[in-house]
Design a protein around this motif. Structure first.
Motif, PDB file in Angstrom:
ATOM      1  N   ALA A  76     -23.315  23.139   4.297  1.00 39.79           N
ATOM      2  CA  ALA A  76     -24.319  24.217   4.731  1.00 39.79           C
ATOM      3  C   ALA A  76     -25.638  23.915   3.766  1.00 39.79           C
ATOM      4  N   HIS A  77     -26.745  23.799   4.454  1.00 39.08           N
ATOM      5  CA  HIS A  77     -28.042  23.311   3.782  1.00 39.08           C
ATOM      6  C   HIS A  77     -28.795  24.695   3.827  1.00 39.08           C
ATOM      7  N   GLU A  78     -28.414  25.854   4.064  1.00 39.71           N
ATOM      8  CA  GLU A  78     -29.462  27.102   4.250  1.00 39.71           C
ATOM      9  C   GLU A  78     -28.608  28.036   3.151  1.00 39.71           C
ATOM     10  N   PHE A  79     -29.573  28.671   2.366  1.00 39.87           N
ATOM     11  CA  PHE A  79     -28.719  29.814   1.489  1.00 39.87           C
ATOM     12  C   PHE A  79     -29.822  30.929   1.637  1.00 39.87           C
ATOM     13  N   ALA A  80     -29.095  32.200   2.199  1.00 39.37           N
ATOM     14  CA  ALA A  80     -30.034  33.243   2.391  1.00 39.37           C
ATOM     15  C   ALA A  80     -29.856  34.374   1.617  1.00 39.37           C
ATOM     16  N   PHE A  81     -30.987  34.995   1.247  1.00 43.41           N
ATOM     17  CA  PHE A  81     -30.915  36.351   0.375  1.00 43.41           C
ATOM     18  C   PHE A  81     -31.477  37.485   1.469  1.00 43.41           C
ATOM     19  N   VAL A  82     -30.407  38.595   1.356  1.00 47.37           N
ATOM     20  CA  VAL A  82     -30.663  39.552   2.240  1.00 47.37           C
ATOM     21  C   VAL A  82     -30.513  40.945   1.545  1.00 47.37           C
ATOM     22  N   THR A  83     -30.996  41.962   2.247  1.00 42.91           N
ATOM     23  CA  THR A  83     -30.469  43.364   1.740  1.00 42.91           C
ATOM     24  C   THR A  83     -29.304  43.633   2.476  1.00 42.91           C
ATOM     25  N   GLU A  84     -28.713  44.829   2.120  1.00 46.57           N
ATOM     26  CA  GLU A  84     -27.375  45.365   2.568  1.00 46.57           C
ATOM     27  C   GLU A  84     -27.528  45.641   4.130  1.00 46.57           C
ATOM     28  N   GLU A  88     -34.022  40.061   5.927  1.00 49.70           N
ATOM     29  CA  GLU A  88     -34.037  38.877   5.447  1.00 49.70           C
ATOM     30  C   GLU A  88     -35.319  38.882   4.275  1.00 49.70           C
ATOM     31  N   LEU A  89     -34.807  38.642   2.999  1.00 49.55           N
ATOM     32  CA  LEU A  89     -35.923  38.375   2.037  1.00 49.55           C
ATOM     33  C   LEU A  89     -36.026  36.880   1.785  1.00 49.55           C
ATOM     34  N   ALA A  90     -35.048  36.177   2.043  1.00 49.89           N
ATOM     35  CA  ALA A  90     -35.740  34.616   1.778  1.00 49.89           C
ATOM     36  C   ALA A  90     -34.707  33.699   2.428  1.00 49.89           C
ATOM     37  N   VAL A  91     -34.923  32.633   3.082  1.00 51.63           N
ATOM     38  CA  VAL A  91     -33.975  31.625   3.462  1.00 51.63           C
ATOM     39  C   VAL A  91     -34.293  30.249   2.746  1.00 51.63           C
ATOM     40  N   LEU A  92     -33.431  29.731   2.280  1.00 47.76           N
ATOM     41  CA  LEU A  92     -33.889  28.424   1.249  1.00 47.76           C
ATOM     42  C   LEU A  92     -33.121  27.325   1.926  1.00 47.76           C
ATOM     43  N   ARG A  93     -33.711  26.470   2.134  1.00 43.72           N
ATOM     44  CA  ARG A  93     -33.184  25.202   3.131  1.00 43.72           C
ATOM     45  C   ARG A  93     -33.591  23.939   2.282  1.00 43.72           C
ATOM     46  N   GLU A  94     -32.492  23.183   2.197  1.00 49.28           N
ATOM     47  CA  GLU A  94     -32.786  21.711   1.696  1.00 49.28           C
ATOM     48  C   GLU A  94     -32.175  20.568   2.575  1.00 49.28           C
ATOM     49  N   VAL A 203     -26.206  39.205  -0.956  1.00 50.30           N
ATOM     50  CA  VAL A 203     -26.566  40.436  -0.389  1.00 50.30           C
ATOM     51  C   VAL A 203     -27.202  41.149  -1.662  1.00 50.30           C
ATOM     52  N   VAL A 204     -28.523  41.340  -1.697  1.00 55.82           N
ATOM     53  CA  VAL A 204     -29.031  42.248  -2.753  1.00 55.82           C
ATOM     54  C   VAL A 204     -28.923  43.582  -2.323  1.00 55.82           C
ATOM     55  N   ALA A 205     -27.739  44.018  -3.080  1.00 59.73           N
ATOM     56  CA  ALA A 205     -27.184  45.625  -2.633  1.00 59.73           C
ATOM     57  C   ALA A 205     -27.721  46.662  -3.170  1.00 59.73           C
ATOM     58  N   PRO A 206     -27.570  47.775  -3.114  1.00 57.85           N
ATOM     59  CA  PRO A 206     -28.043  48.847  -3.871  1.00 57.85           C
ATOM     60  C   PRO A 206     -27.415  48.807  -5.312  1.00 57.85           C
ATOM     61  N   ALA A 384     -38.376  41.547  -4.698  1.00 55.50           N
ATOM     62  CA  ALA A 384     -39.810  40.973  -4.638  1.00 55.50           C
ATOM     63  C   ALA A 384     -39.713  39.414  -4.848  1.00 55.50           C
ATOM     64  N   MET A 385     -39.059  39.143  -5.761  1.00 56.08           N
ATOM     65  CA  MET A 385     -38.951  37.620  -6.174  1.00 56.08           C
ATOM     66  C   MET A 385     -38.444  36.870  -5.053  1.00 56.08           C
ATOM     67  N   PHE A 386     -37.322  37.265  -4.347  1.00 53.46           N
ATOM     68  CA  PHE A 386     -36.688  36.424  -3.232  1.00 53.46           C
ATOM     69  C   PHE A 386     -37.619  36.432  -2.105  1.00 53.46           C
ATOM     70  N   ARG A 387     -38.561  37.562  -1.958  1.00 51.03           N
ATOM     71  CA  ARG A 387     -39.460  37.353  -0.766  1.00 51.03           C
ATOM     72  C   ARG A 387     -40.595  36.479  -0.998  1.00 51.03           C
ATOM     73  N   ALA A 388     -41.040  36.537  -2.396  1.00 51.32           N
ATOM     74  CA  ALA A 388     -41.999  35.556  -2.739  1.00 51.32           C
ATOM     75  C   ALA A 388     -41.386  33.987  -2.634  1.00 51.32           C
ATOM     76  N   MET A 389     -40.074  33.821  -3.039  1.00 54.18           N
ATOM     77  CA  MET A 389     -39.538  32.433  -2.872  1.00 54.18           C
ATOM     78  C   MET A 389     -39.460  32.019  -1.427  1.00 54.18           C
ATOM     79  N   GLY A 390     -39.044  33.004  -0.444  1.00 54.80           N
ATOM     80  CA  GLY A 390     -38.924  32.764   1.266  1.00 54.80           C
ATOM     81  C   GLY A 390     -40.370  32.405   1.566  1.00 54.80           C
ATOM     82  N   ALA A 391     -41.159  33.292   1.215  1.00 57.08           N
ATOM     83  CA  ALA A 391     -42.741  32.904   1.728  1.00 57.08           C
ATOM     84  C   ALA A 391     -43.387  31.627   1.277  1.00 57.08           C
ATOM     85  N   ALA A 392     -42.738  31.283   0.053  1.00 55.60           N
ATOM     86  CA  ALA A 392     -43.352  29.972  -0.397  1.00 55.60           C
ATOM     87  C   ALA A 392     -42.784  28.847   0.356  1.00 55.60           C
ATOM     88  N   GLN A 393     -41.467  29.108   0.485  1.00 54.28           N
ATOM     89  CA  GLN A 393     -40.536  27.872   1.280  1.00 54.28           C
ATOM     90  C   GLN A 393     -41.270  27.747   2.648  1.00 54.28           C
TER      91      GLN A 393
END
Length: 397
Positions: A76-84, A88-94, A203-206, A384-393
């Motif tokens: 897999a070449h995709e790593f996602a950060f999401v809420t519960e 989507e907060l960020a999806v990092l691909r390489e 999953v960035v949970a409560p 906020a950090m993951f959203r920034a990472m996603g936006a940057a990618q």
């Protein structure tokens, strides 16, 4: 004089080291407490990172390396950060690495053990439960539970987190309970798991809990299917599945109610996460308390040393434990086959190993704490950090 090496423990690091030593013509014996090659075949997927892949490529004979590659799942070449709620907060691909020895791999622990334990006839000895060692003037004598002994010039304790070799060599080096508990399961790939097959999902949970999923996908059956008739649910290493883990503090549940406990805790989360857990066979769900080793002062190098979890037990967070053990095996093999005196080789190995291993232990423990952090502010900052990472990618793409 021929150097005789004894490895206590036939796990990932110990077997990788044995292959490397055999390839270099060094006399080595591996003593494993399991009675047969298939007794310890269980567990979930393991992520092999470029450090681990490089170690396997260097230590394994060419045929075993190709067998390893053939038993890995689709990378897999995709790593996602999401809420519960799966926002989507960020999806990092390489991009995939062209060289398999520098790539990431997903492999069943069962398959990996099968690959590593093959080709060691006359070297890997089963039903040898280590009890203690004695330091003699000319050799180290190993004592086993069956009353037998074995002599070696160098003993390497690769017998896992509850290492008996470490308990004798470094009794002050112990593990502590973090208070975090994870419940882990694996769901066969079906409609219920389809959403989680693109790659790992964090999953960035409560506050106070966390969840993680990771797929293990096979384009076709794996090569080693020795355990298919033993227990097709728990021991299956040829079918595609999604592994999930839910973690929290003060998490208590009986073995019979583990899955239902998670379902009660994620009620109100996105229905796809609920369906993923609901579709998990009870027999694949396990409870795993999270422990970690504590820093210990360096000892004086001698004819006994440690490798892998025996040397630096860490939490499963960040998935670096097995890779650090493989890195140990690669480094120690290089030192022992470099032509320098064994005592110097061991001293150099321990000095270099401590630098990256201590960092890995700290990083893993910090990730575990962040996973179950009860700080609401911390969760806000993380999102906020993951959203920034996603936006940057996205901007880079």
């Amino acid at each position: 004089m021929t150097l005789r090496i004894a490895v206590v423990g036939g796990g990932t690091g110990g077997l990788c080291l044995a292959h490397g030593l055999v390839r270099a013509g060094v006399e080595v014996a591996v003593y494993e407490r399991s009675r047969t090659r298939t007794e310890r075949l269980q567990g979930y997927r393991v992520h092999i990172d470029p450090h681990g892949a490089a170690a396997l490529h260097e230590c394994l004979p060419a045929e075993a390396w190709q067998r390893f590659l053939a038993t890995t799942g689709e990378s897999a070449h995709e790593f996602a950060f999401v809420t519960e709620r799966l926002r989507e907060l960020a999806v990092l691909r390489e991009p995939p690495a062209a060289d398999p020895s520098k790539a990431h791999h997903s492999v069943s622990r069962i398959s990996l053990h099968q690959v590593l334990s093959a080709g060691l006839d006359g070297i890997l000895w089963h039903d040898k439960e280590f009890v203690r060692y004695d330091l003699g003037p000319k050799a180290v004598t190993l004592h086993f539970a069956d009353g037998t002994t074995a002599d070696a010039d160098l003993v390497i304790g690769a017998d896992g987190a509850n290492s008996r070799v470490r308990a004798q060599l470094r009794p002050e080096a112990h593990r502590v309970d973090t208070g975090i508990v994870t419940i882990v399961g694996k769901t066969p790939v079906s409609e219920a798991a389809a959403r989680f097959t693109a790659g790992p999902v964090y999953v960035v949970a409560p506050p106070g809990c966390g969840m993680f999923t990771a797929p293990h996908l096979f384009p076709e059956l794996a090569l080693n299917d020795e355990t298919a008739e033993i227990d097709p649910v728990h021991f299956d290493n040829t079918g595609s599945y999604v592994m999930w883990a839910y973690g929290a503090r003060r998490l208590s549940a009986s073995e019979e109610t583990l899955r239902d406990s998670v379902l009660s805790l994620i009620r109100g989360w996105h229905p796809d996460l609920v369906r993923l857990v609901e579709a998990t066979p009870h027999g694949t769900v396990s409870r795993l308390p999270i422990l970690t080793s504590v820093p210990a002062r360096p000892g004086i190098p001698g004819p006994v040393t440690l490798l892998g979890d025996a040397a630096h037990s860490m939490t499963p967070f960040r998935g670096i434990g097995a890779n650090t053990a493989l890195r140990d095996a690669q480094l120690l093999c290089r030192k022992l086959t470099s032509g320098i005196e064994p005592a110097v080789a061991v001293a150099q190995y321990e000095g270099e190993m401590r630098k990256y291993a201590d960092k890995a232990v700290r990083t893993s423990a910090r990730s575990a704490e962040q996973f179950v952090s009860e700080s609401r502010l911390g969760r806000v900052v993380a999102k906020a950090m993951f959203r920034a990472m996603g936006a940057a990618q996205k901007l880079r793409r």
